[in-house]
Enzyme design. Structure first.
Site, PDB file in Angstrom:
ATOM      1  N   CYS A   1      -8.174  50.791   6.339  1.00 10.34           N
ATOM      2  CA  CYS A   1      -7.132  51.179   4.897  1.00 10.34           C
ATOM      3  C   CYS A   1      -7.889  50.606   3.878  1.00 10.34           C
ATOM      4  O   CYS A   1      -8.861  49.926   3.741  1.00 10.34           O
ATOM      5  CB  CYS A   1      -6.123  50.227   4.719  1.00 10.34           C
ATOM      6  SG  CYS A   1      -4.797  50.598   3.807  1.00 10.34           S
TER       7      CYS A   1
ATOM      8  N   CYS B   1      -3.134  41.305   4.580  1.00 13.82           N
ATOM      9  CA  CYS B   1      -3.192  42.480   5.522  1.00 13.82           C
ATOM     10  C   CYS B   1      -4.678  42.409   6.198  1.00 13.82           C
ATOM     11  O   CYS B   1      -5.476  42.407   5.411  1.00 13.82           O
ATOM     12  CB  CYS B   1      -3.002  43.834   4.943  1.00 13.82           C
ATOM     13  SG  CYS B   1      -3.044  44.938   6.279  1.00 13.82           S
TER      14      CYS B   1
ATOM     15  N   GLU C   1      -5.485  51.042  15.860  1.00 13.05           N
ATOM     16  CA  GLU C   1      -4.482  50.485  16.821  1.00 13.05           C
ATOM     17  C   GLU C   1      -3.168  51.048  16.766  1.00 13.05           C
ATOM     18  O   GLU C   1      -2.665  51.774  16.006  1.00 13.05           O
ATOM     19  CB  GLU C   1      -4.304  48.928  15.940  1.00 13.05           C
ATOM     20  CG  GLU C   1      -5.663  48.106  16.282  1.00 13.05           C
ATOM     21  CD  GLU C   1      -5.481  46.904  15.481  1.00 13.05           C
ATOM     22  OE1 GLU C   1      -4.461  46.085  15.621  1.00 13.05           O
ATOM     23  OE2 GLU C   1      -6.524  46.384  14.873  1.00 13.05           O
TER      24      GLU C   1
ATOM     25  N   CYS D   1      -1.221  44.479  12.317  1.00 11.91           N
ATOM     26  CA  CYS D   1      -2.045  45.427  12.285  1.00 11.91           C
ATOM     27  C   CYS D   1      -3.559  45.092  11.835  1.00 11.91           C
ATOM     28  O   CYS D   1      -3.572  44.414  10.864  1.00 11.91           O
ATOM     29  CB  CYS D   1      -1.599  46.892  11.314  1.00 11.91           C
ATOM     30  SG  CYS D   1      -0.530  46.207  10.103  1.00 11.91           S
TER      31      CYS D   1
ATOM     32  N   CYS E   1      -4.263  45.113   0.365  1.00  9.05           N
ATOM     33  CA  CYS E   1      -3.584  44.058   0.116  1.00  9.05           C
ATOM     34  C   CYS E   1      -4.071  42.969   0.624  1.00  9.05           C
ATOM     35  O   CYS E   1      -4.468  42.649   1.686  1.00  9.05           O
ATOM     36  CB  CYS E   1      -2.281  44.385   0.765  1.00  9.05           C
ATOM     37  SG  CYS E   1      -1.299  46.023   0.103  1.00  9.05           S
TER      38      CYS E   1
ATOM     39  N   HIS F   1       7.005  43.018  -1.239  1.00 11.92           N
ATOM     40  CA  HIS F   1       6.248  41.762  -1.085  1.00 11.92           C
ATOM     41  C   HIS F   1       6.203  40.926  -2.398  1.00 11.92           C
ATOM     42  O   HIS F   1       5.872  39.617  -2.246  1.00 11.92           O
ATOM     43  CB  HIS F   1       4.701  41.920  -0.699  1.00 11.92           C
ATOM     44  CG  HIS F   1       4.961  42.519   0.565  1.00 11.92           C
ATOM     45  ND1 HIS F   1       5.607  42.760   1.376  1.00 11.92           N
ATOM     46  CD2 HIS F   1       3.978  43.850   0.916  1.00 11.92           C
ATOM     47  CE1 HIS F   1       5.435  43.320   2.603  1.00 11.92           C
ATOM     48  NE2 HIS F   1       4.293  44.041   2.192  1.00 11.92           N
TER      49      HIS F   1
ATOM     50  N   CYS G   1       4.341  52.032  16.938  1.00 14.48           N
ATOM     51  CA  CYS G   1       3.847  51.797  15.572  1.00 14.48           C
ATOM     52  C   CYS G   1       2.692  52.626  15.530  1.00 14.48           C
ATOM     53  O   CYS G   1       1.637  52.198  16.207  1.00 14.48           O
ATOM     54  CB  CYS G   1       3.646  50.399  15.363  1.00 14.48           C
ATOM     55  SG  CYS G   1       3.066  49.946  13.689  1.00 14.48           S
TER      56      CYS G   1
END
Ligand code: SAH
Length: 347
Positions: A113, A120, A93, A334, A117, A217, A106
């Site tokens: 990934c 996400c 993306e 994302c 996390c 975070h 972006c």
């Protein structure tokens, strides 16, 4: 047969070496580099090169070109989101965001990934792979040419952990900032990491003028380890000193990202802990209203909690801003579009 070279990954000096190895004069390298960075995808379109040279290049090399699998345009703010298909069938993306000061893209640095996390949507260890420098460059080039929006800024904040794909990302940075390429200067580039401490040290040595963003975070190890597994490997008492050294050595202020999650990390106690953690460190705190991911129990903070949290930081001398959320009407955070697409294709 030898494998073909992904020619867009080559830096100018390497392009010269390639042309010499093909028995061609060095000066041709400049022409080829120029064409590639204009977005040409076929050697036969390099009209000022002799036909025989175009053929030689075609025999030895290939030019990457993403396919547009999906494209969404926000009716609210003009954000454009692409799902690009890669040569091996994987997908990534890329988002173009429109700001008053110019357009930003972006980019993803990995397909899927590995970091995990919990908030996400990009976690996909099975289908994860590093993107090549050419594939990352393509995101910028083809998002610009398809959208017709001139790109002046780049954020490495799409899917993937840029410092987990270090060499290709460094090469991408050299390519995209090259004066004879897209010429987007380091000061217009931000790189975001979940906090791979040794790699922050390595990046520091490069002395780049880019902006380093660190996904924080949470203000304590217990909560951060719950939200971000990477914290179990590199806890706060290693991460924060690494950030301080980075600032001392490069003179570039770090931006800490803090996704505001309702009832989880947005309490007054968390604000106090964050103030203690960062007090006296010249940095920037970017509060991001959590983007809700389908199926996740985590919810964004209320507007009041967000404001109170920000005010507490400001009162205590921390430079804190709230990131404006773009593309809320499209799957703009994302991982979401890729996920949707994969689910539809699987049906
Ligand atoms: N791997 C890098 C860069 C990719 S993510 C990193 O971790 O920094 C870019 C930013 O978006 C990170 O700060 C990430 O934590 C944040 N993010 C991911 N999912 C989000 C969500 N659902 N809502 C808000 N921010 C999110």
């Amino acid at each position: 047969m030898e494998e073909k070279i992904s020619i867009k990954t080559l830096l100018p000096s390497e392009m010269e070496a390639l042309l010499l190895s093909l028995g061609e004069p060095k000066y041709r390298a400049k022409q080829v580099f120029h064409w590639l960075h204009q977005g040409i995808t076929d050697f036969s379109d390099m009209s000022d090169l002799p036909k025989a040279l175009r053929q030689k290049l075609d025999d030895a090399c290939f030019i990457t070109r993403p396919r547009i699998l999906r494209k969404q345009v926000s009716q609210r703010d003009g954000t454009v989101k692409y799902l690009f298909g890669l040569a091996d069938g994987n997908s990534i993306e890329t988002v173009v965001m429109r700001y008053e000061h110019g357009n930003s893209v972006c980019v993803s640095t990995q397909a899927g990934c590995k970091m995990g996390c919990v908030f996400c949507a990009s976690f996909d260890p099975k289908k994860s792979r590093n993107l090549t420098s050419a594939e990352i460059l393509d995101e910028v080039m083809f998002a610009q040419s398809d959208s017709g929006l001139h790109i002046s800024n780049i954020v490495l904040m799409g899917t993937g952990e840029p410092l987990d794909n270090y060499d290709n990302v460094m090469r991408f940075l050299q390519l995209v900032s090259h004066p004879e390429g897209m010429n987007i200067g380091m000061r217009h580039i931000s790189l975001s990491t979940c906090g791979l401490v040794p790699m922050i040290g390595r990046l520091m040595e490069e002395k780049l003028q880019l902006t380093l963003s660190v996904s924080l975070h949470a203000p304590n190890d217990a909560l951060r380890s719950q939200l971000m597994p990477v914290n179990r490997r590199y806890p706060l008492d290693e991460l924060i000193p690494a950030c301080k050294t980075y600032f001392e050595q490069t003179g570039r202020r770090i931006s800490f990202e803090y996704a505001m999650i309702g009832g989880v990390n947005d309490t007054p106690e968390c604000a106090r802990q964050l103030i203690r953690l960062l007090r006296g460190f010249p940095c920037h705190v970017n509060l991001i209203p959590l983007n809700h991911v389908e199926g996740s129990p985590l919810i964004p903070s209320t507007r009041d909690n967000l404001r109170n949290f920000q005010n507490e930081l400001l009162k205590n001398g921390l430079n804190a801003t709230v990131r404006r959320s773009l593309g809320g009407d499209i799957a703009a955070s994302c991982g979401q579009l890729r996920r949707q697409y994969d689910q539809e294709v699987a049906q």
